[in-house]
Design an enzyme around this catalytic site. Structure first.
Site, PDB file in Angstrom:
ATOM      1  N   ARG A 176      -2.354  -0.315 -10.018  1.00 18.15           N
ATOM      2  CA  ARG A 176      -1.205  -1.136 -10.436  1.00 18.15           C
ATOM      3  C   ARG A 176      -1.572  -2.616 -10.379  1.00 18.15           C
ATOM      4  O   ARG A 176      -2.641  -2.986  -9.875  1.00 18.15           O
ATOM      5  CB  ARG A 176      -0.009  -0.824  -9.545  1.00 18.15           C
ATOM      6  CG  ARG A 176      -0.345  -0.948  -8.060  1.00 18.15           C
ATOM      7  CD  ARG A 176       0.616  -0.183  -7.159  1.00 18.15           C
ATOM      8  NE  ARG A 176       0.438   1.255  -7.259  1.00 18.15           N
ATOM      9  CZ  ARG A 176       1.464   2.149  -7.155  1.00 18.15           C
ATOM     10  NH1 ARG A 176       2.678   1.719  -6.982  1.00 18.15           N
ATOM     11  NH2 ARG A 176       1.239   3.426  -7.239  1.00 18.15           N
ATOM     12  N   ASP A 220       6.624   4.924 -10.511  1.00 18.42           N
ATOM     13  CA  ASP A 220       7.563   4.755  -9.396  1.00 18.42           C
ATOM     14  C   ASP A 220       9.020   4.727  -9.885  1.00 18.42           C
ATOM     15  O   ASP A 220       9.604   3.666 -10.104  1.00 18.42           O
ATOM     16  CB  ASP A 220       7.239   3.499  -8.588  1.00 18.42           C
ATOM     17  CG  ASP A 220       5.862   3.575  -7.960  1.00 18.42           C
ATOM     18  OD1 ASP A 220       5.403   4.685  -7.669  1.00 18.42           O
ATOM     19  OD2 ASP A 220       5.242   2.513  -7.751  1.00 18.42           O
ATOM     20  N   GLY A 271       7.331   8.131   6.270  1.00 16.70           N
ATOM     21  CA  GLY A 271       6.351   8.752   5.386  1.00 16.70           C
ATOM     22  C   GLY A 271       6.864   9.951   4.612  1.00 16.70           C
ATOM     23  O   GLY A 271       6.105  10.572   3.867  1.00 16.70           O
ATOM     24  N   GLY A 320       0.819  -1.206   0.000  1.00 19.50           N
ATOM     25  CA  GLY A 320       0.000   0.000   0.000  1.00 19.50           C
ATOM     26  C   GLY A 320       0.851   1.254   0.000  1.00 19.50           C
ATOM     27  O   GLY A 320       2.076   1.219   0.156  1.00 19.50           O
ATOM     28  N   LYS A 369       3.920  12.575  -3.069  1.00 18.91           N
ATOM     29  CA  LYS A 369       4.832  11.579  -2.517  1.00 18.91           C
ATOM     30  C   LYS A 369       5.705  12.253  -1.456  1.00 18.91           C
ATOM     31  O   LYS A 369       6.336  13.268  -1.722  1.00 18.91           O
ATOM     32  CB  LYS A 369       5.719  11.009  -3.627  1.00 18.91           C
ATOM     33  CG  LYS A 369       6.746   9.997  -3.134  1.00 18.91           C
ATOM     34  CD  LYS A 369       7.567   9.460  -4.293  1.00 18.91           C
ATOM     35  CE  LYS A 369       8.597   8.440  -3.820  1.00 18.91           C
ATOM     36  NZ  LYS A 369       9.392   7.914  -4.953  1.00 18.91           N
ATOM     37  N   ASP A 414       3.974  -4.461  -7.701  1.00 12.24           N
ATOM     38  CA  ASP A 414       3.310  -3.287  -7.129  1.00 12.24           C
ATOM     39  C   ASP A 414       3.780  -1.995  -7.780  1.00 12.24           C
ATOM     40  O   ASP A 414       3.182  -0.935  -7.543  1.00 12.24           O
ATOM     41  CB  ASP A 414       3.526  -3.208  -5.611  1.00 12.24           C
ATOM     42  CG  ASP A 414       4.991  -3.267  -5.219  1.00 12.24           C
ATOM     43  OD1 ASP A 414       5.578  -4.349  -5.331  1.00 12.24           O
ATOM     44  OD2 ASP A 414       5.553  -2.236  -4.801  1.00 12.24           O
ATOM     45  N   ARG A 463       2.972  14.468  -8.372  1.00 13.29           N
ATOM     46  CA  ARG A 463       2.971  13.649  -9.582  1.00 13.29           C
ATOM     47  C   ARG A 463       1.611  13.669 -10.266  1.00 13.29           C
ATOM     48  O   ARG A 463       0.572  13.823  -9.609  1.00 13.29           O
ATOM     49  CB  ARG A 463       3.357  12.202  -9.249  1.00 13.29           C
ATOM     50  CG  ARG A 463       4.759  12.074  -8.666  1.00 13.29           C
ATOM     51  CD  ARG A 463       5.204  10.649  -8.548  1.00 13.29           C
ATOM     52  NE  ARG A 463       4.444   9.896  -7.569  1.00 13.29           N
ATOM     53  CZ  ARG A 463       4.776   8.665  -7.158  1.00 13.29           C
ATOM     54  NH1 ARG A 463       5.841   8.065  -7.663  1.00 13.29           N
ATOM     55  NH2 ARG A 463       4.055   8.042  -6.255  1.00 13.29           N
ATOM     56  N   ARG A 465       3.631   6.431   1.822  1.00 13.73           N
ATOM     57  CA  ARG A 465       3.972   7.848   1.894  1.00 13.73           C
ATOM     58  C   ARG A 465       3.417   8.638   0.710  1.00 13.73           C
ATOM     59  O   ARG A 465       3.910   9.707   0.383  1.00 13.73           O
ATOM     60  CB  ARG A 465       5.482   8.029   1.972  1.00 13.73           C
ATOM     61  CG  ARG A 465       6.256   7.412   0.801  1.00 13.73           C
ATOM     62  CD  ARG A 465       7.714   7.749   0.888  1.00 13.73           C
ATOM     63  NE  ARG A 465       8.474   7.143  -0.188  1.00 13.73           N
ATOM     64  CZ  ARG A 465       9.732   7.462  -0.484  1.00 13.73           C
ATOM     65  NH1 ARG A 465      10.353   8.396   0.200  1.00 13.73           N
ATOM     66  NH2 ARG A 465      10.362   6.856  -1.472  1.00 13.73           N
TER      67      ARG A 465
END
Length: 345
Positions: free
Chosen positions: A182, A262, A125, A90, A112, A252, A175, A93
């Site tokens: 995902r 990511d 976080g 999950g 993020k 993920d 972002r 952060r």
């Protein structure tokens, strides 16, 4: 439609229900300061880059103030990390603020490094300024190459300090992506034996992201898987032709909508390497055995699609799963050769 105010944000992810996310408010930075902004990314939501440094947008991006009606959330997902399944992942952060209808389609905004979420476990976080700037630079280069990617809009830093191989300023990376879902989102439901959740996720993607490519009638879930496999093959063909190394191709981190997601460990293969050393190039020091080396990415893309197919097996017939997976290799080879040939011209 250009975004003129943060109040334009909407949160359709709420339709997925609390089984797939947790509401969470971002933890604000103290004395926030705009460090960098990608003007091209800002233009995608009709935003003047200067607006990121002051007023309502800075307040939103630094976590200091949310517009009325904003419903930020952290997404729940599982995933295979370096080949091993982890059901407890999950967004530790990251918070998804919501999205905007733009001239380029639907785009979600996420923060993020905006503090701990219920999925943070022992992490703080936060994000360091160095990693945020790295991700912004990589996303800008990918976009310049025409490779589908989450875009990094800007980096905001505060007075707080984090320890990342030394102390540095804490930062938030803003972002943009058509979706933050995902492969691991489906794995999460599969692990929980939640067939209803699988259908809900699949139907959400069809409605919000694949409506022009996947028909809502017939075996729509099998058609969705086929499209996701195709998009994954296309994406990795892009990567290989450009010499891009994701660095951490866990399931993920594999986008459900065929974008590069990511980028914290990502890099490009150095130009001075011969073909053998190019294939062995590893971007992340965590990948000690080279599982995600440059030359392994096409195979890992198919491996990830197999994991996705297994996760969807409660709602898609076995033969349809196999048929979708069989299209990966020829599609990848076709797209890679086309992009490599275009690069030679």
């Amino acid at each position: 439609m250009p975004a003129t105010s943060p109040s334009a944000l909407r949160q359709p992810l709420l339709a997925l229900g609390p089984r797939l996310y947790e509401p969470v408010a971002p933890k604000p930075l103290t004395n926030p300061e705009l460090i960098a902004c990608d003007g091209d990314a800002a233009a995608l939501i009709g935003l003047d880059p200067d607006a990121c440094s002051t007023g309502d947008w800075l307040a939103l991006f630094s976590g200091q103030r949310l517009p009325q009606g904003c419903r930020p959330l952290a997404l729940d997902y599982a995933g295979h990390q370096l080949g091993r399944f982890n059901p407890f992942l999950g967004d530790g952060r990251v918070v998804v603020l919501g999205g905007l209808d733009t001239d380029r389609g639907w785009l979600e905004l996420s923060l993020k490094g905006a503090g701990r979420t219920p999925y943070a476990r022992e992490a703080d976080g936060r994000a360091g300024l160095t990693e945020c700037l790295h991700e912004l630079a990589i996303s800008r280069r990918l976009a310049d190459l025409g490779i589908p990617t989450a875009r990094c809009l800007c980096v905001i830093a505060g007075d707080e300090q984090v320890y990342r191989q030394g102390f540095e300023r804490a930062a938030i990376l803003v972002r943009l992506a058509p979706s933050h879902l995902r492969f691991g989102s489906f794995e999460n439901c599969y692990f929980k034996r939640d067939a209803e959740g699988l259908r809900l996720l699949a139907d959400y993607l069809i409605e919000h992201h694949y409506s022009g490519r996947v028909q809502a009638d017939g075996d729509r879930h099998a058609a969705l898987l086929q499209t996701m496999v195709t998009d994954t093959a296309d994406l990795i063909a892009h990567w290989q032709a450009a010499g891009f190394v994701h660095g951490m191709m866990n399931t993920d981190n594999q986008s459900a909508v065929g974008i590069t997601l990511d980028l914290g460990a990502a890099a490009f293969v150095p130009d001075d390497l011969d073909s053998g050393r190019r294939d062995a190039f590893v971007a992340s020091p965590v990948d000690e055995k080279g599982r995600y080396a440059f030359g392994e990415q096409p195979t890992l893309g198919l491996w990830n699609c197999n994991v996705l197919a297994r996760a969807l097996s409660p709602i898609i017939p076995a033969e349809a799963l196999r048929a979708a997976l069989r299209t990966y290799e020829p599609r990848y080879l076709e797209q890679f050769e086309a992009r490599r040939s275009a690069g030679r011209r």
